[in-house]
Design a protein around this motif. Structure first.
Motif, PDB file in Angstrom:
ATOM      1  N   ASN A  79     -41.400   2.426 -24.476  1.00 50.17           N
ATOM      2  CA  ASN A  79     -42.373   3.097 -23.605  1.00 50.17           C
ATOM      3  C   ASN A  79     -42.026   4.570 -23.372  1.00 50.17           C
ATOM      4  O   ASN A  79     -42.231   5.097 -22.284  1.00 50.17           O
ATOM      5  CB  ASN A  79     -42.497   2.372 -22.259  1.00 50.17           C
ATOM      6  N   TYR A  80     -41.460   5.209 -24.406  1.00 50.39           N
ATOM      7  CA  TYR A  80     -41.171   6.634 -24.292  1.00 50.39           C
ATOM      8  C   TYR A  80     -42.432   7.409 -24.607  1.00 50.39           C
ATOM      9  O   TYR A  80     -43.054   7.192 -25.647  1.00 50.39           O
ATOM     10  CB  TYR A  80     -40.042   7.042 -25.241  1.00 50.39           C
ATOM     11  N   GLY A  81     -42.835   8.298 -23.717  1.00 51.78           N
ATOM     12  CA  GLY A  81     -44.040   9.086 -23.923  1.00 51.78           C
ATOM     13  C   GLY A  81     -44.789   9.208 -22.617  1.00 51.78           C
ATOM     14  O   GLY A  81     -44.283   8.831 -21.561  1.00 51.78           O
ATOM     15  N   GLU A  82     -45.979   9.771 -22.707  1.00 50.97           N
ATOM     16  CA  GLU A  82     -46.764   9.968 -21.496  1.00 50.97           C
ATOM     17  C   GLU A  82     -48.023   9.114 -21.553  1.00 50.97           C
ATOM     18  O   GLU A  82     -48.647   8.997 -22.603  1.00 50.97           O
ATOM     19  CB  GLU A  82     -47.123  11.449 -21.358  1.00 50.97           C
ATOM     20  N   LEU A  83     -48.394   8.520 -20.433  1.00 53.24           N
ATOM     21  CA  LEU A  83     -49.613   7.720 -20.377  1.00 53.24           C
ATOM     22  C   LEU A  83     -50.813   8.667 -20.300  1.00 53.24           C
ATOM     23  O   LEU A  83     -50.717   9.769 -19.766  1.00 53.24           O
ATOM     24  CB  LEU A  83     -49.593   6.790 -19.163  1.00 53.24           C
ATOM     25  N   GLU A  84     -51.921   8.202 -20.861  1.00 52.90           N
ATOM     26  CA  GLU A  84     -53.104   9.048 -20.936  1.00 52.90           C
ATOM     27  C   GLU A  84     -53.676   9.373 -19.553  1.00 52.90           C
ATOM     28  O   GLU A  84     -53.997  10.508 -19.259  1.00 52.90           O
ATOM     29  CB  GLU A  84     -54.166   8.341 -21.769  1.00 52.90           C
ATOM     30  N   ASP A  85     -53.761   8.357 -18.729  1.00 59.41           N
ATOM     31  CA  ASP A  85     -54.409   8.556 -17.433  1.00 59.41           C
ATOM     32  C   ASP A  85     -53.641   7.781 -16.362  1.00 59.41           C
ATOM     33  O   ASP A  85     -54.156   6.815 -15.799  1.00 59.41           O
ATOM     34  CB  ASP A  85     -55.867   8.064 -17.545  1.00 59.41           C
ATOM     35  N   PRO A  86     -52.409   8.215 -16.077  1.00 59.95           N
ATOM     36  CA  PRO A  86     -51.584   7.432 -15.138  1.00 59.95           C
ATOM     37  C   PRO A  86     -52.143   7.484 -13.713  1.00 59.95           C
ATOM     38  O   PRO A  86     -52.807   8.462 -13.347  1.00 59.95           O
ATOM     39  CB  PRO A  86     -50.223   8.127 -15.204  1.00 59.95           C
TER      40      PRO A  86
ATOM     41  N   GLU B  10     -33.296  15.466 -16.499  1.00 61.21           N
ATOM     42  CA  GLU B  10     -34.546  15.253 -15.793  1.00 61.21           C
ATOM     43  C   GLU B  10     -35.377  14.182 -16.479  1.00 61.21           C
ATOM     44  O   GLU B  10     -35.407  14.112 -17.707  1.00 61.21           O
ATOM     45  CB  GLU B  10     -35.326  16.579 -15.811  1.00 61.21           C
ATOM     46  N   ILE B  11     -36.076  13.391 -15.676  1.00 62.82           N
ATOM     47  CA  ILE B  11     -36.931  12.334 -16.218  1.00 62.82           C
ATOM     48  C   ILE B  11     -38.273  12.376 -15.505  1.00 62.82           C
ATOM     49  O   ILE B  11     -38.337  12.599 -14.295  1.00 62.82           O
ATOM     50  CB  ILE B  11     -36.263  10.942 -15.996  1.00 62.82           C
ATOM     51  N   LYS B  12     -39.335  12.182 -16.281  1.00 62.91           N
ATOM     52  CA  LYS B  12     -40.657  12.008 -15.677  1.00 62.91           C
ATOM     53  C   LYS B  12     -41.111  10.585 -15.938  1.00 62.91           C
ATOM     54  O   LYS B  12     -40.975  10.083 -17.061  1.00 62.91           O
ATOM     55  CB  LYS B  12     -41.678  12.980 -16.271  1.00 62.91           C
ATOM     56  N   VAL B  13     -41.642   9.950 -14.913  1.00 60.63           N
ATOM     57  CA  VAL B  13     -42.126   8.575 -15.038  1.00 60.63           C
ATOM     58  C   VAL B  13     -43.626   8.561 -14.757  1.00 60.63           C
ATOM     59  O   VAL B  13     -44.086   9.149 -13.776  1.00 60.63           O
ATOM     60  CB  VAL B  13     -41.391   7.646 -14.042  1.00 60.63           C
ATOM     61  N   ASP B  14     -44.387   7.924 -15.631  1.00 58.76           N
ATOM     62  CA  ASP B  14     -45.831   7.715 -15.430  1.00 58.76           C
ATOM     63  C   ASP B  14     -46.065   6.237 -15.127  1.00 58.76           C
ATOM     64  O   ASP B  14     -45.480   5.377 -15.794  1.00 58.76           O
ATOM     65  CB  ASP B  14     -46.618   8.030 -16.712  1.00 58.76           C
ATOM     66  N   VAL B  15     -46.927   5.980 -14.163  1.00 58.97           N
ATOM     67  CA  VAL B  15     -47.229   4.590 -13.799  1.00 58.97           C
ATOM     68  C   VAL B  15     -48.744   4.404 -13.726  1.00 58.97           C
ATOM     69  O   VAL B  15     -49.452   5.226 -13.133  1.00 58.97           O
ATOM     70  CB  VAL B  15     -46.615   4.225 -12.424  1.00 58.97           C
ATOM     71  N   THR B  16     -49.230   3.350 -14.354  1.00 55.00           N
ATOM     72  CA  THR B  16     -50.633   2.958 -14.199  1.00 55.00           C
ATOM     73  C   THR B  16     -50.681   1.659 -13.425  1.00 55.00           C
ATOM     74  O   THR B  16     -49.938   0.720 -13.740  1.00 55.00           O
ATOM     75  CB  THR B  16     -51.305   2.770 -15.572  1.00 55.00           C
ATOM     76  N   LEU B  17     -51.527   1.630 -12.406  1.00 46.74           N
ATOM     77  CA  LEU B  17     -51.677   0.413 -11.607  1.00 46.74           C
ATOM     78  C   LEU B  17     -52.889  -0.379 -12.068  1.00 46.74           C
ATOM     79  O   LEU B  17     -53.845   0.182 -12.607  1.00 46.74           O
ATOM     80  CB  LEU B  17     -51.851   0.770 -10.118  1.00 46.74           C
ATOM     81  N   ALA B  18     -52.849  -1.666 -11.815  1.00 50.03           N
ATOM     82  CA  ALA B  18     -54.000  -2.527 -12.086  1.00 50.03           C
ATOM     83  C   ALA B  18     -55.094  -2.210 -11.066  1.00 50.03           C
ATOM     84  O   ALA B  18     -54.874  -1.431 -10.128  1.00 50.03           O
ATOM     85  CB  ALA B  18     -53.589  -3.986 -11.993  1.00 50.03           C
ATOM     86  N   GLU B  19     -56.251  -2.837 -11.235  1.00 52.52           N
ATOM     87  CA  GLU B  19     -57.389  -2.522 -10.367  1.00 52.52           C
ATOM     88  C   GLU B  19     -57.128  -2.828  -8.897  1.00 52.52           C
ATOM     89  O   GLU B  19     -57.768  -2.251  -8.021  1.00 52.52           O
ATOM     90  CB  GLU B  19     -58.631  -3.273 -10.841  1.00 52.52           C
ATOM     91  N   ASP B  20     -56.197  -3.740  -8.625  1.00 51.52           N
ATOM     92  CA  ASP B  20     -55.891  -4.053  -7.218  1.00 51.52           C
ATOM     93  C   ASP B  20     -55.155  -2.910  -6.504  1.00 51.52           C
ATOM     94  O   ASP B  20     -54.936  -2.956  -5.300  1.00 51.52           O
ATOM     95  CB  ASP B  20     -55.084  -5.359  -7.109  1.00 51.52           C
ATOM     96  N   GLY B  21     -54.766  -1.883  -7.262  1.00 54.85           N
ATOM     97  CA  GLY B  21     -54.097  -0.733  -6.665  1.00 54.85           C
ATOM     98  C   GLY B  21     -52.694  -1.018  -6.195  1.00 54.85           C
ATOM     99  O   GLY B  21     -52.090  -0.221  -5.469  1.00 54.85           O
ATOM    100  N   GLU B  22     -52.144  -2.157  -6.602  1.00 54.19           N
ATOM    101  CA  GLU B  22     -50.836  -2.581  -6.091  1.00 54.19           C
ATOM    102  C   GLU B  22     -49.917  -3.094  -7.202  1.00 54.19           C
ATOM    103  O   GLU B  22     -48.711  -2.922  -7.149  1.00 54.19           O
ATOM    104  CB  GLU B  22     -51.076  -3.683  -5.038  1.00 54.19           C
TER     105      GLU B  22
END
Ligand code: FES
Length: 139
Positions: free
Chosen positions: A21-28, A42-54
């Motif tokens: 999972n190295y890279g950037e998410l399209e629409d985190p 330095e590290i950047k972390v991208d997170v995408t949540l499911a529709e429940d927002g949690e």
């Protein structure tokens, strides 16, 4: 050295050389950056949540660092999907060292927890629980 810890050392090297999972998410849903001031990594972390927002759906990361910090970020990116933001915020350094499977010296613990701390602060900022530009493992 036990066989068990050899196996974990192999795992760390593998994740370091072939980070998952190295890279950037399209629409985190949210992104956050942090550093280990001891070395400047330095590290950047991208997170995408499911529709429940949690519930965490995808996690990716970019950045530089030592084998421990990169392996830890890679392992975390596999561990987090399916977990809730509450569960992420509830993680501590023991969860990270358990994930890595080796004893981490006090000098290297900042490397080990960098990605976790970035993800946790990112979640807190996203939820309005915190206001911070950049995470530091010193704080
Ligand atoms: Fe920089 Fe480990 S030496 S993160």
């Amino acid at each position: 050295m036990s066989m068990g810890s050899d196996m974990y050392r192999e795992q760390i090297l593998d994740h370091y050389k072939n980070p998952r999972n190295y890279g950037e998410l399209e629409d985190p849903t949210f992104s956050h950056v942090g550093e280990n001031p001891m070395c400047g990594d330095e590290i950047k972390v991208d997170v995408t949540l499911a529709e429940d927002g949690e519930t965490i759906e995808y996690v990716s990361f970019v950045g530089d660092g030592c084998a421990i910090s990169q392996a830890s970020a890679s392992l975390l990116s596999q561990e987090l999907p399916g977990m809730s933001l509450d569960e992420l915020e509830g993680m501590d350094r023991d969860d990270v060292t358990e994930m890595l499977g080796i004893d981490i010296s006090p000098m290297r613990i900042k490397c080990a927890v960098l990605a976790e701390k970035v993800a946790q602060d990112g979640a807190k900022i996203y939820r309005g629980e915190m206001d911070l530009d950049k995470t530091s493992t010193e704080d």
